[in-house]
Design an enzyme around this catalytic site. Structure first.
Site, PDB file in Angstrom:
ATOM      1  N   THR A 111       0.860  -1.178   0.000  1.00  0.00           N
ATOM      2  CA  THR A 111       0.000   0.000   0.000  1.00  0.00           C
ATOM      3  C   THR A 111       0.892   1.221   0.000  1.00  0.00           C
ATOM      4  O   THR A 111       1.933   1.211   0.633  1.00  0.00           O
ATOM      5  CB  THR A 111      -0.881   0.028   1.267  1.00  0.00           C
ATOM      6  OG1 THR A 111      -1.763  -1.076   1.256  1.00  0.00           O
ATOM      7  CG2 THR A 111      -1.696   1.312   1.344  1.00  0.00           C
ATOM      8  N   VAL A 170     -12.472  -4.777   4.228  1.00  0.00           N
ATOM      9  CA  VAL A 170     -11.950  -3.433   4.101  1.00  0.00           C
ATOM     10  C   VAL A 170     -10.534  -3.406   4.632  1.00  0.00           C
ATOM     11  O   VAL A 170     -10.295  -3.742   5.785  1.00  0.00           O
ATOM     12  CB  VAL A 170     -12.814  -2.421   4.884  1.00  0.00           C
ATOM     13  CG1 VAL A 170     -12.174  -1.037   4.832  1.00  0.00           C
ATOM     14  CG2 VAL A 170     -14.221  -2.390   4.305  1.00  0.00           C
ATOM     15  N   THR A 216       2.881   0.679   8.045  1.00  0.00           N
ATOM     16  CA  THR A 216       2.701  -0.407   7.103  1.00  0.00           C
ATOM     17  C   THR A 216       3.062  -1.714   7.775  1.00  0.00           C
ATOM     18  O   THR A 216       3.891  -1.744   8.677  1.00  0.00           O
ATOM     19  CB  THR A 216       3.589  -0.194   5.856  1.00  0.00           C
ATOM     20  OG1 THR A 216       3.388  -1.259   4.930  1.00  0.00           O
ATOM     21  CG2 THR A 216       5.045  -0.149   6.228  1.00  0.00           C
TER      22      THR A 216
END
Length: 387
Positions: free
Chosen positions: A206, A235, A298
């Site tokens: 991401t 999600v 992350t």
């Protein structure tokens, strides 16, 4: 009169010194996870052309969405169990403390743009699924298929391998051997085709971005297409991440990114998925506040979310900690509970100092991130040794 001119001349070096000190300020600053160079450049161009910190985050993340960074940001990657690619994104304004986010966004390519519209045109923070798509359409975004030849091939190959790996547990048929549909064992007898087990782990990337404007205003954001073969409706899952370092190296010449884990049970550390993750959550995936700075995290998202690492890093900086120390403290705090977790944090304060830290694993010993500030003539990849 001579004394007056002498006093003026004595002040000249001081005034020039102040001007030189100002010109050497590291602001503005763009900081993002992984070597997404084009995203860094886009954010920088936005700032230098007069855009806000929020504009820069949006434009930087949007580049990765268009370029499909590492196949895990934007359209055409990470199909879910049904073969559909869906997107998630978040953007936060550190001046107003407003946040916009979308999850499980379908058939809309510009997820970070939709998140910005949520921030600007609603009183809400997070919209998900088909409702998020309808909102995007009302804002003028085009409804289009996010699947590509690549994502369809990934899904077909996954089906051919009897849906391995997947993210189910405590169901029948045995998800480590069979495809679904799955049910709790109390209401469905086991049935299904035989298949071979697999030990493959799929990582996820991401983009997380932090921007500090030359006036000290902050913003942060994230964008991703989620994890491969997720259960529809998930999600921002966070997948097991040991494979990420290998995938990152392979994709180093292009876009590369963040990894995600999908475990949500607080007694476990990785490998199972429910319905949550850290990236769209303010304080978890990213956080910004003008009084201190901004950060993005992350790694094992469902572990990270329990500790609100981005908020914690900003809070440490608010107390006066150097950004590198703030990042390291966040990692060390999580390691006390989960010594084998994967994670990394990027941090920047409002003066333009920045840092990063990561949790060391046998296959992950360094974390790479991008930096662009007024002291550099181009975006620069930097690395930090994990602790």
């Amino acid at each position: 009169m001579a004394r007056r001119w002498s006093a003026v001349l004595l002040l000249v070096p001081l005034l020039l010194g102040a001007g030189l000190a100002h010109s050497s300020s590291p602001l503005p600053l763009v900081l993002n996870t992984w070597p997404f160079k084009n995203a860094t450049e886009a954010a920088w161009r936005t700032l230098t052309s007069g855009g806000s910190a929020l504009d820069a985050v949006e434009q930087g993340c949007a580049v990765c969405e268009r370029e499909q960074c590492d196949g895990t940001v934007g359209f055409g990657g990470s199909p879910d169990e049904l073969g559909e690619t869906t997107l998630d994104a978040m953007i936060m304004d550190g001046t107003t403390m407003n946040v916009g986010a979308v999850g499980d966004l379908r058939r809309i390519k510009n997820a970070i743009g939709v998140a910005r519209k949520v921030l600007e045109h609603t009183a809400h923070t997070l919209l998900v699924g088909e409702s998020a798509t309808k909102f995007a359409e009302s804002m003028g975004f085009v409804n289009e298929d996010l699947s590509t030849t690549t994502s369809r091939a990934l899904h077909s190959d996954w089906l051919a391998r009897n849906c391995q790996p997947n993210h189910w547990r405590n169901v029948v048929p045995d998800p480590s051997k069979y495809c679904g549909p799955y049910k709790p064992p109390s209401i469905l007898k086991q049935e299904g085709p035989t298949c071979k087990e697999t030990g493959d782990n799929y990582g996820h990337d991401t983009i997380g971005m932090v921007v500090v404007h030359k006036m000290g205003r902050t913003a942060a954001g994230t964008s991703t297409n989620g994890i491969k073969f997720k259960i529809p409706g998930l999600v921002f899952p966070k997948e097991e991440v040991l494979q990420i370092h290998i995938e990152y190296k392979a994709a180093h010449a292009g876009c590369s990114g963040e990894m995600q884990n999908v475990e949500f049970n607080p007694t476990r550390t990785a490998g199972t998925k429910k319905c949550g993750g850290d990236s769209p959550v303010p304080g978890a995936g990213a956080y910004a506040e003008d009084s201190a700075g901004a950060a993005a995290a992350t790694g094992d998202g469902d572990i990270l979310m329990r500790f609100l690492p981005s908020y914690q890093a900003v809070d440490y900086m608010r107390r006066g900690e150097d950004p590198t120390i703030a990042c390291q403290k966040v990692i060390s705090r999580i390691q006390k509970y989960f010594p084998n977790f994967f994670g990394a944090v990027i941090c920047a304060n409002v003066t333009g100092s920045y840092g990063a830290a990561c949790s060391k694993l046998p296959t992950f010993t360094q974390f790479s991130f991008m930096v662009y500030n007024s002291l550099k003539n181009q975006p620069t990849e930097e690395k930090v040794d994990c602790i």
